[in-house]
Design a protein around this motif. Structure first.
Motif, short mmCIF file in Angstrom:
data_model
loop_
_atom_site.label_atom_id
_atom_site.label_comp_id
_atom_site.label_asym_id
_atom_site.label_seq_id
_atom_site.Cartn_x
_atom_site.Cartn_y
_atom_site.Cartn_z
N ALA A 1 26.50 34.60 37.70
CA ALA A 1 26.14 34.81 36.32
C ALA A 1 25.76 36.02 35.15
CB ALA A 1 24.63 34.16 35.44
N LYS A 2 25.17 37.13 36.39
CA LYS A 2 25.47 38.52 35.52
C LYS A 2 26.85 38.93 34.84
CE LYS A 2 23.13 42.95 36.70
NZ LYS A 2 23.87 43.42 36.69
N PRO A 3 27.68 38.92 36.02
CA PRO A 3 28.62 39.74 35.61
C PRO A 3 28.95 38.27 34.21
CG PRO A 3 28.96 39.06 37.95
CD PRO A 3 27.92 38.54 37.48
N LEU A 4 29.45 37.33 33.40
CA LEU A 4 28.85 37.15 32.37
C LEU A 4 28.32 38.15 31.67
CD1 LEU A 4 28.96 33.29 33.35
CD2 LEU A 4 31.10 34.90 33.35
N TRP A 5 27.05 37.92 31.54
CA TRP A 5 26.49 38.16 31.04
C TRP A 5 26.80 39.55 30.60
CZ3 TRP A 5 22.54 36.14 28.50
CH2 TRP A 5 21.64 34.71 28.44
N ASP A 6 27.04 40.40 31.11
CA ASP A 6 27.74 41.97 31.13
C ASP A 6 28.76 41.79 30.46
OD1 ASP A 6 24.94 43.02 32.78
OD2 ASP A 6 26.58 43.05 34.54
N GLU A 7 29.33 41.38 31.03
CA GLU A 7 30.68 41.16 30.01
C GLU A 7 30.68 40.94 27.89
OE1 GLU A 7 33.29 38.33 31.45
OE2 GLU A 7 33.59 39.71 33.70
N ALA B 1 31.78 34.45 21.13
CA ALA B 1 30.57 33.51 21.41
C ALA B 1 30.12 32.32 21.91
CB ALA B 1 29.98 34.88 20.73
N VAL B 2 30.67 31.76 21.18
CA VAL B 2 29.83 30.03 21.30
C VAL B 2 31.18 29.91 23.38
CG1 VAL B 2 29.89 27.28 20.89
CG2 VAL B 2 29.53 29.37 19.41
N GLN B 3 31.65 30.18 23.33
CA GLN B 3 33.21 30.16 24.77
C GLN B 3 32.04 30.88 25.97
OE1 GLN B 3 36.75 31.10 24.22
NE2 GLN B 3 37.52 29.16 22.28
N ARG B 4 31.82 31.86 25.51
CA ARG B 4 31.54 32.81 26.04
C ARG B 4 29.98 32.28 26.89
NH1 ARG B 4 33.34 37.70 27.54
NH2 ARG B 4 35.87 38.62 26.49
N ARG C 1 30.39 29.36 29.35
CA ARG C 1 30.87 29.78 30.28
C ARG C 1 29.11 30.28 31.81
NH1 ARG C 1 34.36 33.95 28.39
NH2 ARG C 1 35.91 32.74 27.86
N ILE C 2 28.14 30.92 30.22
CA ILE C 2 27.14 30.78 31.25
C ILE C 2 26.19 29.44 31.67
CG2 ILE C 2 25.06 31.79 30.81
CD1 ILE C 2 25.62 34.19 29.40
N TYR C 3 26.11 28.50 30.34
CA TYR C 3 25.41 27.24 30.63
C TYR C 3 26.59 26.78 31.74
CZ TYR C 3 22.45 27.49 27.11
OH TYR C 3 21.33 27.73 26.48
N ARG C 4 27.48 26.57 32.39
CA ARG C 4 28.02 25.88 33.19
C ARG C 4 27.42 26.47 33.65
NH1 ARG C 4 32.50 25.59 29.29
NH2 ARG C 4 33.67 27.55 30.37
N ALA C 5 27.34 28.13 34.42
CA ALA C 5 27.10 28.26 35.59
C ALA C 5 25.82 27.84 35.60
CB ALA C 5 26.92 30.04 36.01
N GLU C 6 24.54 27.98 35.13
CA GLU C 6 23.24 27.56 34.97
C GLU C 6 23.19 25.85 36.10
OE1 GLU C 6 20.16 29.41 35.24
OE2 GLU C 6 21.71 31.23 34.96
#
Length: 549
Positions: free
Chosen positions: A421-427, A391-394, A397-402
């Motif tokens: 970012a949306k595909p990362l959130w959906d996954e 979960a922390v790794q996922r 990935r969102i923060y790196r995109a932000e």
């Protein structure tokens, strides 16, 4: 009587129908008994299985708590310390290192002198790159020239020519220096008309008192930015031969805070003009004289959106943590011509905020969640759960995109979030729902997953608005000065004192956000306030302020 379980097919031959019916009834009764016994056993097995699962979850929770306690107790001290303790440890380490290096250099210097070494062993040692001293600091030049500039070679003695120079700089300081302004008002009289003329006294923040605006600003900055209690300021002034009792310093601060209150109200209107608003709260101790002890009060902080071009933050000191405080702060104020705030509120999931953004009462308000809070739930379990690690790794990935979207406009950011970012959130959403079915109810990891899933709509509000950030860290960073201050001055003396601190800190923290020097800002504002036109008070707000010439 024969046992039906021992009957053979040949035993049934020649029996009457009545006997066969009796046997059949007995067999059906036996089957029902077996079914009931099997059903009881199945229910008992299910009960035992549920009990085992509950105990396993409880054991995992206890194991996690024990592991965390052991880590706090036996882990490396640098990991067990909080941020302030670690900073003190690092400072002490730097002091020790500098002391040992100085001793080593002294010993090496003595050894080189005794051995006749010219120091060539350390001459080529690489020196650390030093940051240049600020160019705007005043320079005091010291010229070092040989007393005799004639050639020292025997038989020559002719005058030498200067071909250049080497310049080295060292930083020095003059401690705070007190000085006195003498205002001399000349008296002019007409001997013929018996008329007297004299300039009126200049208005000041502390009318009739001895402190100039600079000293009042210095007192406020020392108290609310450097977090020095009044008794320490008293001792510091005493070293310069100036007697300023702590009660006097407190009176100066009170006058200064009262003078800044109209500016605070204007600044509040500016902060609440932002469509995206951050909100958070932190506890502060307040003296309760009747009980002879302190009680818990709260400072509520509100900041303009993290992506706003012009930043600003404002604080309110309140006696409690209930929803009535932010509701009252955000409602319309007819006295100051301020409308009820509308927009997106970025906050954590503290229940009091539910009333603040209630769609029935406030239809034009929207709630946005904080990804940092959701991440912390998993970060606490990283050492005990592989699910938490994933979960922390996922989230990372969102923060790196932000971080890539930070410099974009709101429209560009929204488009980039939709694509990246949306595909990362959906996954992550699908993965959390799948993992929730594999973890036991009541476990710590189940609670962490439930927190994210139950607040998913607010956590993903940023996917629908490019001006909304993914977390509330922008304001949490502005709340930290209060955490530092309460460790220095321990408590607020009263609710009025707490609100006065909120007024000063709102203005100076906003000045810092705008790149202003807080002391220069506050000194100039306090100097100009007594004579500044009320209809131009906006000029003194932190984001509008320009130093007076």
């Amino acid at each position: 009587m024969l046992d039906v379980r021992d009957l053979q097919p040949q035993d049934l031959a020649g029996l009457t129908p009545e006997a066969i019916a009796q046997l059949a009834a007995r067999m059906l009764g036996h089957i029902r008994e077996q079914d009931e016994r099997i059903g009881c056993q199945a229910r008992e097995i299910e009960f035992k299985q549920a009990e085992i699962e509950f105990k396993d979850a409880k054991l995992r929770k206890i194991t996690f708590e024990l592991a965390r306690l052991k880590r706090w107790k036996f882990a490396a001290k640098s990991e067990a310390m909080n941020a302030e303790q670690r900073r003190l440890f690092e400072e002490t380490l730097a002091e020790d290192e500098a002391s040992l290096r100085a001793q080593l250099e002294q010993l090496q210097g003595k050894a080189a002198a005794s051995d006749g070494d010219d120091g060539g062993g350390t001459k080529n040692k690489r020196k650390p790159k030093r940051q240049a001293l600020p160019a705007d600091l005043p320079r005091v030049e010291h010229h070092h020239e040989p007393e005799d500039t004639n050639c020292p070679t025997s038989g020559c003695g002719r005058p030498m020519v200067r071909i250049g120079e080497d310049v080295s700089e060292e930083l020095d300081i003059i401690p705070a220096q007190y000085f006195v302004h003498r205002h001399i008002y000349g008296k002019w009289a007409c001997r013929c008309c018996q008329c007297l003329k004299q300039e009126p006294a200049e208005p000041r923040i502390v009318d009739g008192g001895i402190p100039a605006a600079g000293l009042v600003a210095h007192t406020l900055i020392a108290r609310f930015v450097d977090h020095l209690p009044y008794y320490r300021q008293e001792a510091i002034a005493a070293r310069s031969g100036v007697h300023t009792p702590r009660s006097t310093l407190a009176q100066w601060s009170g006058r200064g805070g009262a003078a800044l209150e109209p500016l605070y109200e204007l600044h509040k209107a500016f902060v609440l003009s932002s469509r995206v608003l951050h909100a958070d709260e932190t506890p502060v101790a307040m003296l309760d004289p009747g009980a002879g002890k302190t009680k818990r009060a709260y400072v509520w902080g509100y900041a303009r959106g993290a992506f706003e071009e012009t930043p600003g933050v404002i604080y309110e000191f309140c006696a409690g943590r209930g929803a009535q405080y932010p509701i009252a702060f955000l409602r319309a104020d007819d006295r100051h011509g301020r409308r009820c705030w509308q927009g997106t509120l970025v906050r954590d999931e503290y229940a009091a905020y539910d009333s603040v953004v209630d769609a029935n009462a406030w239809p034009h308000r929207i709630a946005a969640g904080c990804l940092a809070h959701a991440r912390r739930k998993f970060d606490e379990l990283v050492d005990a759960s592989s699910v938490a690690q994933e979960a922390v790794q996922r989230v990372a990935r969102i923060y790196r995109a932000e971080r890539k979207f930070a410099a974009m406009t709101a429209a560009q950011r929204l488009s980039a979030r939709e694509a990246i970012a949306k595909p990362l959130w959906d996954e992550m959403h699908l993965w959390l729902k799948l993992e929730r079915g594999h973890v036991a109810d009541g476990s710590a990891i189940a609670k962490a997953i439930d927190y994210s899933l139950s607040h998913w709509d607010t956590l993903t509000r940023n996917l629908h608005d490019g001006e909304v950030p993914v977390d509330n860290n922008h304001l949490e960073n502005q709340i930290r000065p209060w955490a530092t201050g309460r460790k220095a001055w321990l408590f607020a003396g009263s609710e009025l004192a707490g609100q006065r601190a909120a007024i000063v800190m709102s203005l100076v923290q906003s000045a810092k956000l705008c790149g202003r020097d807080p002391h220069a800002y506050l000194r100039d504002v306090l100097q100009r306030l007594p004579t500044h036109p009320a209809n131009r008070l906006e000029e003194l707000l932190p984001h509008c302020w320009q130093p007076s010439v």
